[in-house]
Design an enzyme around this catalytic site. Structure first.
Site, short mmCIF file in Angstrom:
data_model
loop_
_atom_site.label_atom_id
_atom_site.label_comp_id
_atom_site.label_asym_id
_atom_site.label_seq_id
_atom_site.Cartn_x
_atom_site.Cartn_y
_atom_site.Cartn_z
CG ASP A 74 -1.96 1.01 1.28
OD1 ASP A 74 -2.84 0.94 0.42
OD2 ASP A 74 -1.94 1.90 2.16
CD GLU A 96 14.98 -13.90 4.92
OE1 GLU A 96 14.03 -14.34 5.60
OE2 GLU A 96 15.64 -12.89 5.25
C1 BGC Z 1 -5.61 2.14 -0.37
C2 BGC Z 1 -6.74 2.96 0.13
C3 BGC Z 1 -6.33 3.56 1.46
C4 BGC Z 1 -4.99 4.31 1.36
C5 BGC Z 1 -4.40 4.58 2.70
C6 BGC Z 1 -4.57 3.19 -0.58
O1 BGC Z 1 -4.05 3.51 -1.65
O2 BGC Z 1 -5.88 1.44 -1.56
O3 BGC Z 1 -7.92 2.24 0.26
O4 BGC Z 1 -7.31 4.47 1.88
O5 BGC Z 1 -4.05 3.56 0.66
O6 BGC Z 1 -3.91 3.41 3.26
#
Ligand code: BGC
Length: 545
Positions: A215, A263
């Protein structure tokens, strides 16, 4: 050379390159299947639907966060990276899900959220309890404010969800959050943060997880030197000079992650969610880093032949540069569903449209679905991996009419009630034609479903050869059979038509226009809509062999 670590569970067939051409199904756990009648989807619910996913023909599932979370941002505010939210189950339930998926030869991808924790994470609670300058605060970005008494934020950086990116704590310091105040940013220049995250990657890999979705991968490294420079996340420079996003230093972090992922045998896969300018996305996708990066270009394109062709050409060229395969996406949990986007006039501002509860402009839903089916079939013909967001295989539209008092997306509150946000694509999906939640569970779901969801349920579409579910099943089965190699050859086609061959035995032709065009010769493998004699109707894709 040390021996590879041995995970608890492995897929039925070992293959280190599975991710290169995988069809990855995104599960938004709270909205998928509720096994314990609390209105919230859960891990056991997902396990119960693994046979459905196997029948659909996907190669992997990507689980959006299921970790303990106060749910300030739908689970992207993680309070403990190495556990399951008790409302969603236990680690034993998770292990059972991985075993069930692997038994069907389905890989499991877990979403890691390294840019920020939840404000409910033990680290942040310790940071608040500790003094300015303490090691506890040094895991986050705490700074003194400006103004005569430090009453103003350290900089004018804004949060992605609206408002300042800084929040003040009682002792007067401010902390940085690129998202909601409940999502304090970690300081990735701190070795303790790095070491702990690497252990989190091992924790899930040891349990048999096959890959990670990372993310906000482009946000981890920040230039916090003063005077703070302005950031413009919507127009990032090509030289990595924005202070907050897509900085060169981020790549050291992912190079270290690659050592951890390697790993394992086979090495764990990873895909970056990096909203970086296209030429810089290849950096995240290098084999010495995460190995793949999301390409959101189709998702951002209008339904238009030349736009699609340009996106495909550019991304295939980038794959050649990075050595990774591309990742094609039309919908996910952050955007209006593609059947609905394509139902609206080109250029419609979907945030503004949602504020009208989805009535103005009036979506042409049949047309949107026709186009969505054509676009999805084209997507599945492309070399690389293909992502499916739960419910798109049912042809679901955005739930645009959720009452305002039930909205959960932090964008709603942070925007001062001017942006409704992303709840409309996160409504629990329908499994049956009736019942209190159309088979999602036994009670009303945490977000209300539109009354017409039953008609798009799995049971309504199962067995109907014209349904979107049948189209996806047929397409994914044919893809498995026909797929080979990672290249395509463009074929000559009339204006408004995109045609390419993957190899002699597999051609995909999409008519983006509304007028029919002659149907090229060949055996019809799959078509996204009815074909009439000798012609390919408008807004339709056909695969020929
Ligand atoms: C996720 C979102 C989230 C954001 C913050 C992103 O890009 O896909 O759903 O709100 O990251 O974590």
């Amino acid at each position: 050379m040390t021996d590879p670590r041995t995970p608890a569970s492995t897929p039925a067939t070992p293959d280190a390159d599975w991710w290169r051409d995988a069809v990855v199904y995104q599960v938004y756990p709270r909205s998928f299947a509720d096994s314990d009648a609390d209105g919230l989807g859960d891990v056991a619910g997902i396990t119960s639907r693994v046979p459905y996913l196997a029948g659909l023909g996907v190669d992997a599932i990507w689980l959006s966060p299921f970790f303990p979370s106060p749910l300030a941002d739908g689970g992207y505010d993680v309070a403990d990276y190495r556990d399951v939210d008790p409302r969603l189950g236990t680690l034993d339930d998770f292990d059972a899900l991985v075993r069930a998926a692997h038994a069907h030869d389905i890989r499991v991808i877990v979403d890691v959220v390294p840019n920020h924790t939840s404000s409910g994470h033990a680290w942040f609670e310790a940071a608040l309890a500790a003094a300015p300058g303490s090691p506890e605060r040094a895991r986050y970005v705490f700074r003194d404010g400006t103004g005569d008494a430090g009453e103003l934020p350290p900089s004018d950086w804004v949060s992605n969800f609206g408002g300042s990116a800084w929040t003040r704590v009682p002792d007067g310091q401010w902390y940085l959050h690129l998202f909601a105040p409940e999502q304090p940013d970690l300081d990735w220049s701190n070795p303790a943060v790095r070491a702990d995250f690497e252990d989190t990657l091992r924790f899930w890999s040891d349990r048999g997880v096959d890959g990670f979705r990372v993310d906000v991968a482009h946000g981890l490294a920040k230039d916090l030197s003063t005077p703070y420079r302005p950031s413009n996340e919507h127009d990032l420079p090509l030289d990595g000079s924005d202070p907050l996003y897509d900085r060169d230093e981020v790549h050291e972090i992912f190079a270290a992650w690659r050592h951890v992922l390697d790993e394992y045998d086979p090495p764990r896969a990873a895909v970056a969610e990096a909203w970086a300018p296209a030429p810089r996305r290849v950096l995240y996708a290098r084999p010495t880093e995460l190995g793949q990066a999301f390409n959101f270009d189709l998702l951002e394109s209008p339904f238009d032949a030349s736009a699609f062709r340009q996106v495909i050409e550019r991304n295939l060229a980038m794959s050649e540069q990075s050595g990774a395969s591309s990742t094609w996406v039309l919908s996910n949990h952050d955007v209006v569903r593609h059947a609905t986007r394509y139902a609206l006039p080109a250029g419609t501002d979907t945030d503004a449209w949602l504020m009208t509860d989805g009535v103005s402009p009036t979506p042409d839903r049949d047309r949107g679905l026709r186009r969505a089916r054509a676009a999805s079939l084209l997507q599945f013909a492309l070399p690389g991996s293909s992502y499916v967001y739960q419910g798109e295989e049912l042809g679901l539209h955005e739930a645009a009419g959720i009452p305002r008092d039930l909205l959960q997306d932090p964008k709603w509150v942070r925007s001062g009630h001017t942006v409704k946000g992303r709840d409309g694509c996160r409504v629990p999906i329908p499994w049956t034609e009736s019942g209190p939640s159309f088979g999602f569970g036994d009670v009303a779901p945490f977000l209300p479903q539109p009354a017409d969801f039953g008609a798009c349920s799995v049971s309504a579409e199962d067995g109907d050869p014209t349904s979107t579910l049948s189209l996806y099943r047929a397409a994914l089965a044919a893809r498995r059979r026909l797929q080979s190699g990672e290249s395509l050859t463009w074929l000559e086609a009339p204006a408004g038509v995109v045609a390419f061959a993957r190899h002699d035995g597999w051609h995909s032709v999409t008519n983006f226009g509304t007028d029919p065009v002659p149907l090229p010769a060949g055996h019809v493998e799959v078509a996204s809509g009815p074909l009439s004699d000798g012609v390919l109707p408008g807004e339709t894709t056909v695969w020929l062999s």
